[in-house]
Design a protein around this motif. Structure first.
Motif, mmCIF file in Angstrom:
data_model
loop_
_atom_site.group_PDB
_atom_site.id
_atom_site.type_symbol
_atom_site.label_atom_id
_atom_site.label_comp_id
_atom_site.label_asym_id
_atom_site.label_seq_id
_atom_site.Cartn_x
_atom_site.Cartn_y
_atom_site.Cartn_z
ATOM 1 N N ILE A 3 0.842 -1.200 0.000
ATOM 2 C CA ILE A 3 0.000 0.000 0.000
ATOM 3 C C ILE A 3 0.875 1.248 0.000
ATOM 4 N N VAL A 364 -10.483 8.206 8.003
ATOM 5 C CA VAL A 364 -11.245 7.381 8.948
ATOM 6 C C VAL A 364 -10.552 7.329 10.306
ATOM 7 N N GLU A 365 -9.234 7.240 10.279
ATOM 8 C CA GLU A 365 -8.487 7.130 11.536
ATOM 9 C C GLU A 365 -8.613 8.401 12.384
ATOM 10 N N LEU A 409 -8.758 -7.325 1.323
ATOM 11 C CA LEU A 409 -7.586 -8.004 1.873
ATOM 12 C C LEU A 409 -7.990 -9.308 2.558
ATOM 13 N N PRO B 40 -8.276 5.723 17.284
ATOM 14 C CA PRO B 40 -8.493 5.610 15.834
ATOM 15 C C PRO B 40 -9.958 5.346 15.522
ATOM 16 N N ALA B 41 -10.420 5.967 14.441
ATOM 17 C CA ALA B 41 -11.797 5.778 13.952
ATOM 18 C C ALA B 41 -12.828 6.079 15.029
ATOM 19 N N ARG B 46 -14.592 -2.039 15.022
ATOM 20 C CA ARG B 46 -14.624 -2.700 13.706
ATOM 21 C C ARG B 46 -13.769 -1.933 12.705
ATOM 22 N N LEU B 47 -13.949 -0.604 12.665
ATOM 23 C CA LEU B 47 -13.157 0.206 11.731
ATOM 24 C C LEU B 47 -11.692 0.217 12.133
ATOM 25 N N LEU B 50 -10.150 -2.819 10.788
ATOM 26 C CA LEU B 50 -9.922 -2.727 9.334
ATOM 27 C C LEU B 50 -8.694 -1.863 9.038
ATOM 28 N N LEU B 51 -8.572 -0.749 9.756
ATOM 29 C CA LEU B 51 -7.406 0.123 9.556
ATOM 30 C C LEU B 51 -6.121 -0.607 9.930
ATOM 31 N N ARG B 53 -5.648 -3.759 9.800
ATOM 32 C CA ARG B 53 -5.379 -4.742 8.746
ATOM 33 C C ARG B 53 -4.669 -4.085 7.559
ATOM 34 N N LEU B 54 -5.149 -2.907 7.176
ATOM 35 C CA LEU B 54 -4.517 -2.200 6.059
ATOM 36 C C LEU B 54 -3.101 -1.756 6.416
ATOM 37 N N ASP B 55 -2.897 -1.345 7.669
ATOM 38 C CA ASP B 55 -1.549 -0.967 8.099
ATOM 39 C C ASP B 55 -0.643 -2.188 8.149
#
Lengths: 439, 68
Positions: A3, A364-365, A409, B40-41, B46-47, B50-51, B53-55
């Motif tokens: 990413i 979002v964060e 993912l 965060p979020a 839940r969010l 997800l964040l 996971r992306l990190d």
């Protein structure tokens, strides 16, 4: 590609993009898919049934201008019958301010990003008040449309060709140093553009020169479509990079707002359009206002507009707020972006680059949503602009994007490729560049 | 209390999150730096997952030797 790598590549493409105004042409000749009874509009996809008042008004005006209808009622009947093909400007290498209506007989600026081979188009700016993009369609609007598209456009095209084109990236960068943010404040950029074109308009000659100068010099937002098209051409170059979480478009149609993300290609993530916190023209107020509308948030997506507001403190006289608000808005946007623009600098921040490359994860964060400077249209068709103000994109769009990317993912067992792989945003038959057209 | 131990010195405070504590400490004359931090979020688990996971995806698949 991770990413991080995908985002660095997306941002690199925006930074390395060029923007050159190369001409003015009829949409039917250069905008892919702009044909008979096709109506391109601002924002994510929408049907006539869900379309807001001012966007409907602009569709009515476009039908009258094209000769597809003889009256407003005819136009409404035509639209309701399903005889018009509605599609977002963004799907056709174009962007439109406010209602953003583009039909085939409208003239569009042609802006080329030679570094990546992308091209973007936008209609000529009509001015403030009773104008098509704000939903007005009376006789004065139709007369102005006729002048802009059938008399001014050929004159401008000749002048731009004679000038050898105009470097818009340089113009926008200079304008930021002169107090513009090149979305809702274009005073300096418009003056710079007119300075560049004036000798060539005069040399082109003809009966329309005096009105052409009057039209351009009395419209301080004349540059806005060029700022938008330059941003669109840069962001299209950064589209469809697998894995990237960078936003490549933010757009509103007055009913919904939507974003596109590089790693998810053509997909829109949408939410209801928010209200605008604004300053109203005399006689109007919040109850008259339509929710947020227009493709012009492409400027914010490219690190301009509200993101560059610290460069344009005087804009608060138009959109409301304080000079400190202008500064703080830019500072907040650094929290949700991937980098700082290498060409667009803010003098008041010791020439720090504007925040650029919105990362859906950071939105979002942090809970900070992108700020947008915008105009306000009356909620009913046929009225026009009633003010200007500030708004923020809806958080829901960014949450959906994170859910989609994160879900992808998971579905792929933790791999890095999101569900959608490639998207041909600029891979259809290339539009004919304006400078290659015949005399 | 041992003279010269950290606890004997005037407190220097880093406050993370709620600004309420900063105001109270500053009012009492303490040196305090505030860090504007939020979950965060907005604290949505839940969010946040997800964040993360992306990190994690970004971190785990980096090229060898790539700066972290």
């Amino acid at each position: 590609m991770t990413i991080g790598e995908a985002n660095r590549e997306a941002l690199r493409r925006v930074q390395a993009s060029t923007a050159r105004l190369t001409g003015v042409a009829l949409a039917r000749d250069v905008v892919p898919g702009a044909g008979d009874h096709v109506v391109l509009h601002a924002g994510p996809p929408i049907t006539w049934e869900r379309m807001c008042g001012p966007q409907r008004g602009a569709v009515i005006g476009a039908c009258l201008f094209e000769g597809w209808a003889k009256s407003a009622d005819d136009a409404i009947g035509l639209a309701a019958s399903g005889a018009l093909g509605f599609d977002p400007c963004h799907h056709h290498r174009a962007v439109g301010p406010m209602a953003g209506i583009v039909t085939p007989s409208m003239a569009v600026f042609v802006v080329e990003n030679a570094a990546f081979g992308t091209v973007a188009h936008a209609t000529i700016h009509m001015g403030l008040g009773r104008v098509l993009r704000m939903g007005a369609y009376d006789e004065s609007v139709l007369e102005k449309l006729d002048f802009m598209n059938r008399r001014l456009a050929p004159l401008l095209d000749a002048a731009i060709r004679r000038a050898g084109g105009v470097d818009l990236k340089s113009t926008s960068a200079q304008a930021l140093g002169m107090g513009d943010e090149v979305h809702n404040r274009n005073k300096a950029a418009t003056a710079l553009l007119i300075r560049a074109l004036a000798p060539h308009v005069a040399a082109a000659g003809g009966p329309d020169v005096e009105r052409a100068f009057d039209f351009m010099t009395t419209n301080e937002s004349f540059y806005l479509p060029l700022s938008m098209a330059a941003a669109k051409a840069a962001l299209d170059a950064a589209a469809s990079i697998a894995g990237s979480t960078m936003v490549t478009a933010m757009a509103r149609n007055g009913t919904d707002v939507g974003i596109r993300v590089s790693g998810t290609g053509d997909r829109w993530f949408t939410a209801p359009a928010p209200r605008v916190r604004g300053v109203y023209f005399p006689g109007f107020g919040p109850d008259d206002a339509n929710p947020d509308m227009g493709d012009s948030a492409i400027t914010e997506t490219a690190g301009l507009g509200a993101f560059a507001m610290a460069a344009a403190p005087a804009i608060v006289q138009f959109v409301g707020g304080s000079a400190d608000l202008a500064l703080q808005t830019t500072l907040d946007m650094y929290e949700i972006t991937l980098g700082e623009h290498e060409a667009y600098k803010i003098p008041a921040l010791d020439f720090r680059g504007t925040p650029v490359g919105i990362d859906v994860r950071k939105v979002v964060e942090t809970g900070i949503t992108p700020a947008i400077n915008t105009g306000i249209a009356h909620k009913e068709p046929g009225v026009g602009q009633i003010g200007a103000g500030l708004t923020n994109m809806a958080m829901e769009c960014f949450v959906q994007a994170v859910e989609y990317l994160g879900g992808g993912l998971r579905e792929l067992g933790g791999g890095l490729r999101p569900p959608s792989e490639t998207f041909p945003q600029q891979q259809d038959a290339p539009a004919k560049p304006a400078l290659e057209r015949g005399p | 209390m041992t003279p010269g131990s950290p606890i004997a010195a005037a407190p220097r405070v880093i406050n993370v999150g709620l600004p309420l504590f900063v105001e109270a400490l500053a009012g009492a004359g303490a040196a305090v730096v505030h860090v504007d931090w939020r979950p965060p979020a907005g604290g949505d688990p839940r969010l946040a997952a997800l964040l993360a996971r992306l990190d994690d995806a970004e971190e785990s698949a980096g090229a060898p030797g790539e700066p972290r």
